[in-house]
Scaffold this active site. Sequence first.
Site, PDB file in Angstrom:
ATOM      1  N   SER A  76       9.663  -1.630  -5.668  1.00 17.59           N
ATOM      2  CA  SER A  76      10.476  -2.077  -6.793  1.00 17.59           C
ATOM      3  C   SER A  76      10.252  -1.158  -7.995  1.00 17.59           C
ATOM      4  O   SER A  76       9.183  -0.554  -8.137  1.00 17.59           O
ATOM      5  CB  SER A  76      10.096  -3.522  -7.154  1.00 17.59           C
ATOM      6  OG  SER A  76      10.564  -3.875  -8.429  1.00 17.59           O
TER       7      SER A  76
ATOM      8  N   CYS B 114      -0.363 -12.109   0.925  1.00 17.50           N
ATOM      9  CA  CYS B 114      -0.992 -13.315   1.430  1.00 17.50           C
ATOM     10  C   CYS B 114      -1.108 -14.377   0.346  1.00 17.50           C
ATOM     11  O   CYS B 114      -0.732 -14.170  -0.803  1.00 17.50           O
ATOM     12  CB  CYS B 114      -2.397 -12.990   1.959  1.00 17.50           C
ATOM     13  SG  CYS B 114      -2.424 -11.622   3.137  1.00 17.50           S
TER      14      CYS B 114
ATOM     15  N   LEU C 110       0.506 -12.634   5.516  1.00 21.22           N
ATOM     16  CA  LEU C 110       1.727 -11.899   5.828  1.00 21.22           C
ATOM     17  C   LEU C 110       1.269 -10.522   6.288  1.00 21.22           C
ATOM     18  O   LEU C 110       0.760  -9.730   5.492  1.00 21.22           O
ATOM     19  CB  LEU C 110       2.636 -11.796   4.608  1.00 21.22           C
ATOM     20  CG  LEU C 110       3.932 -10.990   4.796  1.00 21.22           C
ATOM     21  CD1 LEU C 110       4.850 -11.673   5.800  1.00 21.22           C
ATOM     22  CD2 LEU C 110       4.653 -10.815   3.456  1.00 21.22           C
TER      23      LEU C 110
ATOM     24  N   GLU D 208      -2.891  -5.255  -1.774  1.00 23.12           N
ATOM     25  CA  GLU D 208      -3.031  -3.993  -1.045  1.00 23.12           C
ATOM     26  C   GLU D 208      -3.917  -3.057  -1.861  1.00 23.12           C
ATOM     27  O   GLU D 208      -3.742  -2.921  -3.076  1.00 23.12           O
ATOM     28  CB  GLU D 208      -1.671  -3.317  -0.834  1.00 23.12           C
ATOM     29  CG  GLU D 208      -0.609  -4.166  -0.157  1.00 23.12           C
ATOM     30  CD  GLU D 208      -0.857  -4.406   1.316  1.00 23.12           C
ATOM     31  OE1 GLU D 208      -1.799  -3.781   1.875  1.00 23.12           O
ATOM     32  OE2 GLU D 208      -0.134  -5.222   1.917  1.00 23.12           O
TER      33      GLU D 208
END
Length: 633
Positions: free
Chosen positions: A373, A2, A63, A89
Amino acid sequence: MCGICGIINFNGKPISQNLIQQMNNTLIHRGPDDEGYYFSQRLGSSGQRIGDRPSVALAHRRLSIIDLDTGHQPMSNEDGTVWIVFNGEIYNFIKLREKLIKKGHQFCTKSDTEVIIHAYEEYGTNCLKHFIGMFVFALWDEKNNMLFLARDRLGIKPLYYSILPNEFIFASEIKAIIKHPKIQKEIDWKALSDYLFYQYIPSPRTIFTQIKKLPPAHFILIKKDRQIEIESYWDLRWEPDYSLTKQECIDETRKLLLQVVEDRLISDVPFGAFLSGGVDSSAVVSAMTKIMNIPVKTFTIGFKESKFNEAHYAKTLAKYLGTEHYQEIVKPNAIEILPELAHKFDEPFGDSSAIPTYYVAKLARKHVTMVLSGDGGDEGFAGYVRYLQALKEQILFDKKYPFLKKLSQLLLSVYPQNLRGRGSLKRILETPLQRYFRSIQIFNFTQIQNLLSPEIRKCLNDYKSEYLLEQFYKENKFPDLISALQYLDIKTYLPEDILVKVDRATMANSLEARVPLLDHRLLEFLARVPVNYKINGKTSKWILREAIKDWLPPRFLDRPKHGFAVPLAYWFRNNLAQFVKDRILGKRFFRRGFFHKDFIKKIIEEHQKGIRDWASRIWSLLMFDEWCRIWWD
């Protein structure tokens, strides 16, 4: 993932809803799915202010990744006395939620955002020590008239702020803050010097004097009496446990790797992983295949120039692991994304690997909303080539042949004019820290002096960008050279370059990136691992390679380090040679009064004639020019 922003007005004046909306709209790429607002000011029927509390406005762009239905922000507690906007998160939120419910807290959603609110109610600012994840949040405590902002331990998520006489402004990106009419776009010349030295601008500075970055592992408390406190809540300490056996270290590394990857697979939307063919991304994807019961979606970017192309390694590895693989080839016209990069990064940013990172994020977003990643593996497992070089030079110059240093000092005292400045002699006489400076700097101090105009040099007053690293080095005690260099990279290069690059490139494409190798539990363990288990002879990341050697064939683990390099040197001598001249030898570049032309002309001529590789320096100047065109001119 976000975007957040907000304002606190200490005088209690109403905050313009139009201004907050304008700020929030600049962050739409960070959260295209939803938006929300909270305003705290209380006004009487005739518009007069009630009470003496400050006014607060919070805004959020979302998002949607977790709890798609009830995760709207700003979010509050049960009685509306605590409000939050959150970017990131919290991976252990389910366990935290269960623990808080047992303590009597009531939840209305299944989101990790609400867990932060109740953890704050239970633990105060110490709630930060309970979170595992990546985060930035702003929490308004209405009962105590206090704004609490925090950034995660490693600086995975960004937070910028500005302190004005009667207001405090914050946002995920600078572009939101400069929407405020009282913000002046005045360049910080020390930040410009830092950019030329590092290719990025370290915290707490930004390119603008009125705007600052909150450093990683820090929080801000803003109280109604205008008192602003900035504190650190975590740091990484290197304390090797020499009682650990090799096998114990290998087993624990493997166990933690599986755990930190599994923690990051919580998602209500499709996800995948970046796969470069290197050890770090290979480790992450391999762990994902051990955990997931469906094929992992993997994404790779390559180049036509074979020296820089790892796509075929990634494709072979993907086939071995059985992933659903996607790849694209980047061509020299990738330079066309210069304006996009300069706009999304907000500040001058000179790491050219932003190009492939942007393209691989764009590729991934066609198929998924979240990726894992391998970033952070070099810092945690000691994977950079400069670590091996530093170890080699320490052994050669400082331990094995110390007489070389004494001989060099003697020669320099006898022939100071003839020998001063000789490269080999300088390396012998340098301290380990000075050798590290040499390995990371883009332009050295003398070159920066030659680059900048006399007016800016006068403003800098002999300021040296190395001071920041020297400070980190002197304030800590390290058991060995490699641990010291890892710490310096984790404090500077990692959060200010690598993680900025990943955040902006992915967010520009509305894609969330998670970095399991930067879980603080894994890093705290690695700080206890003896250095010879990380660098074993000429093998870097030894412990990681050993931990996953049963997952992958040796040919994938024994390859030398490659990096996410871009063929700039070739491009700037061929396809983009004229472009470079037009941009950074043009009138517009020098009309700003920042730079001296002679030195720039020299480096372009030397590069294009093949005398010396100045590609990274030229790219840094190109990016600064593009930044000026968008944010300054």
